[in-house]
Write a protein that holds these residues in place. Structure first.
Motif, PDB file in Angstrom:
ATOM      1  N   SER A 263       0.824  -1.204   0.000  1.00  0.00           N
ATOM      2  CA  SER A 263       0.000   0.000   0.000  1.00  0.00           C
ATOM      3  C   SER A 263       0.864   1.262   0.000  1.00  0.00           C
ATOM      4  O   SER A 263       0.604   2.205  -0.764  1.00  0.00           O
ATOM      5  N   ASN A 264       1.899   1.281   0.828  1.00  0.00           N
ATOM      6  CA  ASN A 264       2.808   2.428   0.863  1.00  0.00           C
ATOM      7  C   ASN A 264       3.546   2.588  -0.459  1.00  0.00           C
ATOM      8  O   ASN A 264       3.787   3.703  -0.909  1.00  0.00           O
ATOM      9  N   LEU A 265       3.915   1.464  -1.071  1.00  0.00           N
ATOM     10  CA  LEU A 265       4.615   1.522  -2.356  1.00  0.00           C
ATOM     11  C   LEU A 265       3.693   2.080  -3.436  1.00  0.00           C
ATOM     12  O   LEU A 265       4.125   2.874  -4.273  1.00  0.00           O
ATOM     13  N   TRP A 266       2.433   1.688  -3.414  1.00  0.00           N
ATOM     14  CA  TRP A 266       1.473   2.229  -4.380  1.00  0.00           C
ATOM     15  C   TRP A 266       1.361   3.744  -4.211  1.00  0.00           C
ATOM     16  O   TRP A 266       1.370   4.484  -5.194  1.00  0.00           O
ATOM     17  N   ASP A 267       1.283   4.208  -2.956  1.00  0.00           N
ATOM     18  CA  ASP A 267       1.222   5.648  -2.708  1.00  0.00           C
ATOM     19  C   ASP A 267       2.459   6.343  -3.263  1.00  0.00           C
ATOM     20  O   ASP A 267       2.362   7.392  -3.904  1.00  0.00           O
ATOM     21  N   ALA A 268       3.629   5.751  -3.021  1.00  0.00           N
ATOM     22  CA  ALA A 268       4.879   6.324  -3.527  1.00  0.00           C
ATOM     23  C   ALA A 268       4.856   6.397  -5.051  1.00  0.00           C
ATOM     24  O   ALA A 268       5.221   7.426  -5.640  1.00  0.00           O
ATOM     25  N   TYR A 269       4.437   5.330  -5.687  1.00  0.00           N
ATOM     26  CA  TYR A 269       4.358   5.274  -7.151  1.00  0.00           C
ATOM     27  C   TYR A 269       3.464   6.402  -7.681  1.00  0.00           C
ATOM     28  O   TYR A 269       3.846   7.126  -8.612  1.00  0.00           O
ATOM     29  N   GLU A 270       2.300   6.558  -7.085  1.00  0.00           N
ATOM     30  CA  GLU A 270       1.358   7.586  -7.533  1.00  0.00           C
ATOM     31  C   GLU A 270       1.929   8.992  -7.350  1.00  0.00           C
ATOM     32  O   GLU A 270       1.811   9.839  -8.233  1.00  0.00           O
ATOM     33  N   VAL A 271       2.551   9.233  -6.205  1.00  0.00           N
ATOM     34  CA  VAL A 271       3.114  10.556  -5.926  1.00  0.00           C
ATOM     35  C   VAL A 271       4.273  10.861  -6.874  1.00  0.00           C
ATOM     36  O   VAL A 271       4.343  11.943  -7.450  1.00  0.00           O
ATOM     37  N   ILE A 272       5.182   9.904  -7.034  1.00  0.00           N
ATOM     38  CA  ILE A 272       6.361  10.140  -7.871  1.00  0.00           C
ATOM     39  C   ILE A 272       5.968  10.366  -9.321  1.00  0.00           C
ATOM     40  O   ILE A 272       6.516  11.240  -9.991  1.00  0.00           O
ATOM     41  N   ARG A 273       5.014   9.603  -9.824  1.00  0.00           N
ATOM     42  CA  ARG A 273       4.682   9.763 -11.244  1.00  0.00           C
ATOM     43  C   ARG A 273       3.872  11.021 -11.524  1.00  0.00           C
ATOM     44  O   ARG A 273       3.793  11.476 -12.656  1.00  0.00           O
ATOM     45  N   THR A 274       3.273  11.623 -10.490  1.00  0.00           N
ATOM     46  CA  THR A 274       2.536  12.863 -10.726  1.00  0.00           C
ATOM     47  C   THR A 274       3.339  14.107 -10.344  1.00  0.00           C
ATOM     48  O   THR A 274       3.167  15.154 -10.956  1.00  0.00           O
ATOM     49  N   ASP A 275       4.218  13.992  -9.321  1.00  0.00           N
ATOM     50  CA  ASP A 275       4.995  15.157  -8.881  1.00  0.00           C
ATOM     51  C   ASP A 275       6.317  14.681  -8.268  1.00  0.00           C
ATOM     52  O   ASP A 275       6.452  14.628  -7.043  1.00  0.00           O
ATOM     53  N   PRO A 276       7.302  14.364  -9.107  1.00  0.00           N
ATOM     54  CA  PRO A 276       8.553  13.814  -8.579  1.00  0.00           C
ATOM     55  C   PRO A 276       9.434  14.820  -7.838  1.00  0.00           C
ATOM     56  O   PRO A 276      10.317  14.419  -7.085  1.00  0.00           O
ATOM     57  N   THR A 277       9.181  16.117  -8.023  1.00  0.00           N
ATOM     58  CA  THR A 277      10.003  17.147  -7.367  1.00  0.00           C
ATOM     59  C   THR A 277       9.098  18.206  -6.723  1.00  0.00           C
ATOM     60  O   THR A 277       9.040  19.346  -7.184  1.00  0.00           O
ATOM     61  N   PRO A 278       8.407  17.855  -5.663  1.00  0.00           N
ATOM     62  CA  PRO A 278       7.456  18.801  -5.078  1.00  0.00           C
ATOM     63  C   PRO A 278       8.154  20.033  -4.488  1.00  0.00           C
ATOM     64  O   PRO A 278       9.273  19.945  -3.991  1.00  0.00           O
ATOM     65  N   PHE A 279       7.468  21.169  -4.569  1.00  0.00           N
ATOM     66  CA  PHE A 279       7.953  22.373  -3.920  1.00  0.00           C
ATOM     67  C   PHE A 279       6.803  22.956  -3.113  1.00  0.00           C
ATOM     68  O   PHE A 279       5.749  23.246  -3.679  1.00  0.00           O
ATOM     69  N   PRO A 280       6.992  23.085  -1.822  1.00  0.00           N
ATOM     70  CA  PRO A 280       8.177  22.674  -1.066  1.00  0.00           C
ATOM     71  C   PRO A 280       8.231  21.156  -0.923  1.00  0.00           C
ATOM     72  O   PRO A 280       7.210  20.474  -1.047  1.00  0.00           O
ATOM     73  N   PRO A 281       9.434  20.628  -0.636  1.00  0.00           N
ATOM     74  CA  PRO A 281       9.558  19.185  -0.414  1.00  0.00           C
ATOM     75  C   PRO A 281       8.661  18.757   0.750  1.00  0.00           C
ATOM     76  O   PRO A 281       8.334  19.563   1.614  1.00  0.00           O
ATOM     77  N   THR A 282       8.285  17.495   0.757  1.00  0.00           N
ATOM     78  CA  THR A 282       7.423  16.983   1.824  1.00  0.00           C
ATOM     79  C   THR A 282       8.256  16.186   2.822  1.00  0.00           C
ATOM     80  O   THR A 282       9.451  15.943   2.606  1.00  0.00           O
ATOM     81  N   LYS A 283       7.613  15.753   3.879  1.00  0.00           N
ATOM     82  CA  LYS A 283       8.305  14.961   4.897  1.00  0.00           C
ATOM     83  C   LYS A 283       8.812  13.642   4.306  1.00  0.00           C
ATOM     84  O   LYS A 283       9.892  13.177   4.625  1.00  0.00           O
ATOM     85  N   ARG A 284       8.044  13.047   3.416  1.00  0.00           N
ATOM     86  CA  ARG A 284       8.420  11.763   2.813  1.00  0.00           C
ATOM     87  C   ARG A 284       9.231  11.905   1.526  1.00  0.00           C
ATOM     88  O   ARG A 284       9.898  10.971   1.118  1.00  0.00           O
ATOM     89  N   GLN A 285       9.143  13.025   0.874  1.00  0.00           N
ATOM     90  CA  GLN A 285       9.733  13.183  -0.457  1.00  0.00           C
ATOM     91  C   GLN A 285      10.584  14.447  -0.502  1.00  0.00           C
ATOM     92  O   GLN A 285      10.058  15.553  -0.367  1.00  0.00           O
ATOM     93  N   HIS A 286      11.898  14.258  -0.698  1.00  0.00           N
ATOM     94  CA  HIS A 286      12.787  15.412  -0.717  1.00  0.00           C
ATOM     95  C   HIS A 286      14.046  15.088  -1.513  1.00  0.00           C
ATOM     96  O   HIS A 286      14.407  13.933  -1.712  1.00  0.00           O
ATOM     97  N   ARG A 287      14.707  16.151  -1.955  1.00  0.00           N
ATOM     98  CA  ARG A 287      15.945  15.983  -2.698  1.00  0.00           C
ATOM     99  C   ARG A 287      17.051  15.552  -1.745  1.00  0.00           C
ATOM    100  O   ARG A 287      17.116  16.011  -0.605  1.00  0.00           O
ATOM    101  N   LEU A 288      17.908  14.658  -2.208  1.00  0.00           N
ATOM    102  CA  LEU A 288      19.047  14.240  -1.401  1.00  0.00           C
ATOM    103  C   LEU A 288      20.040  15.389  -1.310  1.00  0.00           C
ATOM    104  O   LEU A 288      20.094  16.252  -2.191  1.00  0.00           O
ATOM    105  N   LYS A 289      20.841  15.384  -0.249  1.00  0.00           N
ATOM    106  CA  LYS A 289      21.759  16.492   0.011  1.00  0.00           C
ATOM    107  C   LYS A 289      23.181  16.174  -0.430  1.00  0.00           C
ATOM    108  O   LYS A 289      23.553  15.018  -0.578  1.00  0.00           O
ATOM    109  N   GLY A 290      23.958  17.235  -0.606  1.00  0.00           N
ATOM    110  CA  GLY A 290      25.378  17.095  -0.915  1.00  0.00           C
ATOM    111  C   GLY A 290      25.629  16.378  -2.226  1.00  0.00           C
ATOM    112  O   GLY A 290      24.894  16.550  -3.208  1.00  0.00           O
TER     113      GLY A 290
END
Length: 114
Positions: A41-68
């Protein structure tokens, strides 16, 4: 990745306006399957979020750009989606091709960020 064969799962195509998701490594494909076994279920949510908005602004608690140094791969942004407390998906966003390349997927937290 090896060519599809009989019995392999068929991934849904990207809908208009959505991003296409592809595996960037064989390990990521295997890790995706492991995540599916443990947190479908969590993977399905991730799939849906990534395919609709892979780079959200502002980043979310679960989805963010890696650092460095992890934040860029071949001049493309690398992001993370936290599927579970330990499970992660790392992906590179290719806007020119409207494609997201899954480079890491695992039920375990990646050691490179520890």
């Amino acid at each position: 990745m090896s060519p599809a064969k009989k019995g392999d799962r068929v991934a849904p195509p990207a809908q208009p306006g959505q991003w296409r998701l592809k595996f960037g490594t064989n390990e990521a494909a295997k890790g995706w399957e492991d995540l599916e076994q443990q947190a479908a279920s969590n993977l399905w949510d991730a799939y849906e979020v990534i395919r609709t908005d892979p780079t959200p602004f502002p980043p979310t608690k679960r989805q963010h750009r890696l650092k460095g140094a992890l934040g860029t791969v071949d001049d493309l942004e690398q992001w993370q989606y936290e599927v579970t407390a330990g499970g992660r998906i790392w992906y590179v966003v290719d806007p020119a091709r409207k494609t997201v390349w899954i480079r890491y997927a695992s039920t375990k937290h990646p050691k490179t960020t520890e």
